[in-house]
Write a protein that holds these residues in place. Structure first.
Motif, PDB file in Angstrom:
ATOM      1  N   LYS A  87      21.911 -21.719  26.531  1.00 48.59           N
ATOM      2  CA  LYS A  87      20.717 -21.758  27.381  1.00 48.59           C
ATOM      3  C   LYS A  87      19.857 -20.520  27.191  1.00 48.59           C
ATOM      4  CE  LYS A  87      22.717 -24.436  31.228  1.00 48.59           C
ATOM      5  NZ  LYS A  87      23.124 -24.355  32.658  1.00 48.59           N
ATOM      6  N   ARG A  88      20.504 -19.369  26.992  1.00 47.71           N
ATOM      7  CA  ARG A  88      19.774 -18.095  26.908  1.00 47.71           C
ATOM      8  C   ARG A  88      19.172 -17.830  25.530  1.00 47.71           C
ATOM      9  NH1 ARG A  88      22.358 -13.842  31.086  1.00 47.71           N
ATOM     10  NH2 ARG A  88      23.059 -15.333  32.656  1.00 47.71           N
ATOM     11  N   PHE A  89      19.652 -18.593  24.538  1.00 47.92           N
ATOM     12  CA  PHE A  89      19.113 -18.440  23.184  1.00 47.92           C
ATOM     13  C   PHE A  89      18.597 -19.797  22.683  1.00 47.92           C
ATOM     14  CE2 PHE A  89      21.975 -14.833  23.558  1.00 47.92           C
ATOM     15  CZ  PHE A  89      21.273 -13.799  22.926  1.00 47.92           C
TER      16      PHE A  89
ATOM     17  N   LYS B  64      34.370  -2.907  16.469  1.00 50.14           N
ATOM     18  CA  LYS B  64      34.058  -2.583  17.870  1.00 50.14           C
ATOM     19  C   LYS B  64      32.838  -3.354  18.366  1.00 50.14           C
ATOM     20  CE  LYS B  64      31.217   1.487  16.814  1.00 50.14           C
ATOM     21  NZ  LYS B  64      31.059   2.945  17.042  1.00 50.14           N
ATOM     22  N   ASN B  65      31.967  -3.755  17.427  1.00 51.32           N
ATOM     23  CA  ASN B  65      30.788  -4.539  17.802  1.00 51.32           C
ATOM     24  C   ASN B  65      31.085  -6.037  17.873  1.00 51.32           C
ATOM     25  OD1 ASN B  65      29.728  -2.243  15.607  1.00 51.32           O
ATOM     26  ND2 ASN B  65      28.613  -2.273  17.560  1.00 51.32           N
TER      27      ASN B  65
ATOM     28  N   ALA C 188      26.209  -8.444  22.250  1.00 51.83           N
ATOM     29  CA  ALA C 188      26.919  -8.589  20.974  1.00 51.83           C
ATOM     30  C   ALA C 188      26.125  -9.472  20.002  1.00 51.83           C
ATOM     31  CB  ALA C 188      28.300  -9.192  21.213  1.00 51.83           C
ATOM     32  N   ILE C 189      25.504 -10.523  20.517  1.00 46.16           N
ATOM     33  CA  ILE C 189      24.708 -11.413  19.662  1.00 46.16           C
ATOM     34  C   ILE C 189      23.461 -10.705  19.153  1.00 46.16           C
ATOM     35  CG2 ILE C 189      23.230 -13.473  19.711  1.00 46.16           C
ATOM     36  CD1 ILE C 189      25.408 -14.824  21.399  1.00 46.16           C
ATOM     37  N   TYR C 190      22.790  -9.965  20.034  1.00 44.57           N
ATOM     38  CA  TYR C 190      21.605  -9.209  19.602  1.00 44.57           C
ATOM     39  C   TYR C 190      21.981  -8.177  18.540  1.00 44.57           C
ATOM     40  CZ  TYR C 190      18.421 -11.105  23.119  1.00 44.57           C
ATOM     41  OH  TYR C 190      17.607 -11.936  23.870  1.00 44.57           O
ATOM     42  N   TRP C 191      23.138  -7.537  18.737  1.00 44.73           N
ATOM     43  CA  TRP C 191      23.583  -6.559  17.734  1.00 44.73           C
ATOM     44  C   TRP C 191      23.767  -7.251  16.386  1.00 44.73           C
ATOM     45  CZ3 TRP C 191      27.762  -6.540  14.524  1.00 44.73           C
ATOM     46  CH2 TRP C 191      27.917  -5.398  13.732  1.00 44.73           C
TER      47      TRP C 191
END
Length: 381
Positions: A208-210, A328-329, A344-347
């Motif tokens: 929903k957010r993406f 770690k990401n 994490a997705i934006y990274w």
């Protein structure tokens, strides 16, 4: 040395037609393990549960599978097979029907090997219990440590999945997969088995957010469902008993939102067929995962995984070859927080160009060690 005669007791094992997909990771692990055992075995009989459309007895890859309808029939079948074998070397069991397999082993004085593929079972497997396995095999160091803490067993053999079948298929499909790899991908983000404890609600919220990205959800645990695709109450009752629970547990499956960028998919017989068409696999598990099979499968087709930092998942990430520099990401510590998953997705989106493809490191089989026993049996050669 003499080859072994083995009885395998597992209610969901091979409980499907040959053309159907296996959507239970623990079953795939044990089926591959039996394949690894074949060179060292004279006979392997699998006692499983019946399902409409299946024969009462069939043979798959030199393994004899006997499907039975009720638990009383399971016990009788184990006794009959033990008579046929004259001397059964091991009863192997895991999850569904493991309580019956362990108990029968004690009654028949047959050594038992218990494969532990999940956490939380309340069945006492300490050395003095009436269920005490002769040997315990865990699918990760995390599970091994849990068994040691919970039941005082420090004799656990850690044996990671060997992924025989998918590796064999990928060797055959190499050229075709490279062509697919260069085409436009079908999904940006994929999740396998989106029920609640596996993080289905997190995944659907991310979809929903993406809205600009395509999300795919592959349904799981179909082997435990009836024709209406609902969890079979009898199977779940047996599963609860196998975990030492009095209350029947029915997994919750969140209702997928009706949004244009989300597609719900049936299980795949060969999971690589959908993984290769995906950019990133999400593994937002909310429980203490014993391992995380699809993580390694994704790594085998060169796909990055973003996963919860929980249970045996970090071990699966390492074996799946996820790049250590960015681990770690890729591991989400605050795994119940949707904003942490967004971060994490934006990274990933901002750094995907510099992240190398995974290079899996699949451990070898330990079946020779597992099939060796110190209480009177022969070691395998």
């Amino acid at each position: 040395m003499k080859k072994k005669k083995i009885i395998v007791v597992c209610g969901s094992l091979y409980r499907r037609k040959k053309t159907e997909a296996c959507s239970c990771g623990s079953d795939l692990v044990l089926e591959e393990e039996l394949e690894n055992m074949m060179p060292f075995c004279q006979r392997i009989d699998v006692v499983s549960l019946f399902k409409e459309g299946l024969p009462e007895e069939e043979r798959i890859n030199k393994v004899i599978i006997i499907h039975r309808r009720k638990d009383g029939e399971i016990e009788n079948t184990i006794e009959k097979l033990n008579i046929i074998n004259r001397k059964t070397d091991f009863i192997i069991t895991q999850l569904l029907l493991c309580d019956i397999g362990l108990k029968k082993g004690m009654e028949l004085n047959v050594p038992t090997i218990y494969y532990v593929m999940s956490l939380g079972s309340k069945i006492d497997i300490s050395k003095k219990s009436s269920y005490s396995p002769s040997k315990i095999v865990s699918c990760s160091n995390f599970v091994s440590e849990w068994i040691k803490k919970e039941w005082g067993r420090d004799d656990v053999i850690v044996s990671y999945p060997t992924f025989n079948n998918i590796r064999r298929r990928l060797d055959i499909k190499k050229r075709g997969l490279k062509k697919i790899d260069k085409k436009r991908l079908e999904f940006d983000f994929l999740m396998v088995n989106p029920n609640k404890v596996k993080g289905g609600e997190i995944f659907f919220s991310l979809a929903k957010r993406f809205p600009q990205f395509k999300f795919g959800a592959v349904i799981g645990w179909e082997n435990l469902k009836n024709e209406d695709r609902k969890f079979d109450l009898y199977l779940m009752e047996l599963m609860s008993r196998a975990h030492g629970e009095k209350k029947i547990y029915i997994p919750e499956e969140p209702i997928p939102p009706k949004i244009p960028n989300l597609k719900v998919l049936k299980p795949f017989k060969n999971i690589e067929d959908i993984l290769i068409k995906t950019d990133v696999v999400l593994f937002p598990s909310q429980w203490e995962e014993a391992f995380g099979r699809v993580i390694v499968e994704a790594g085998l087709v060169g796909r990055i995984v973003i996963a919860s930092y929980r249970g045996g998942i970090p071990e699966a990430m390492e074996i799946g070859g996820m790049p250590k520099r960015y681990m770690k990401n890729l591991l989400v510590k605050n795994y119940s927080d949707i904003s942490s998953w967004e971060k994490a997705i934006y990274w990933y989106l901002n750094n995907k160009g510099k992240i190398p493809k995974p290079v899996p490191k699949i451990p070898g089989s330990k079946v020779k060690e597992i099939l060796s026993i110190n209480n009177g049996g022969d070691e395998v050669s």
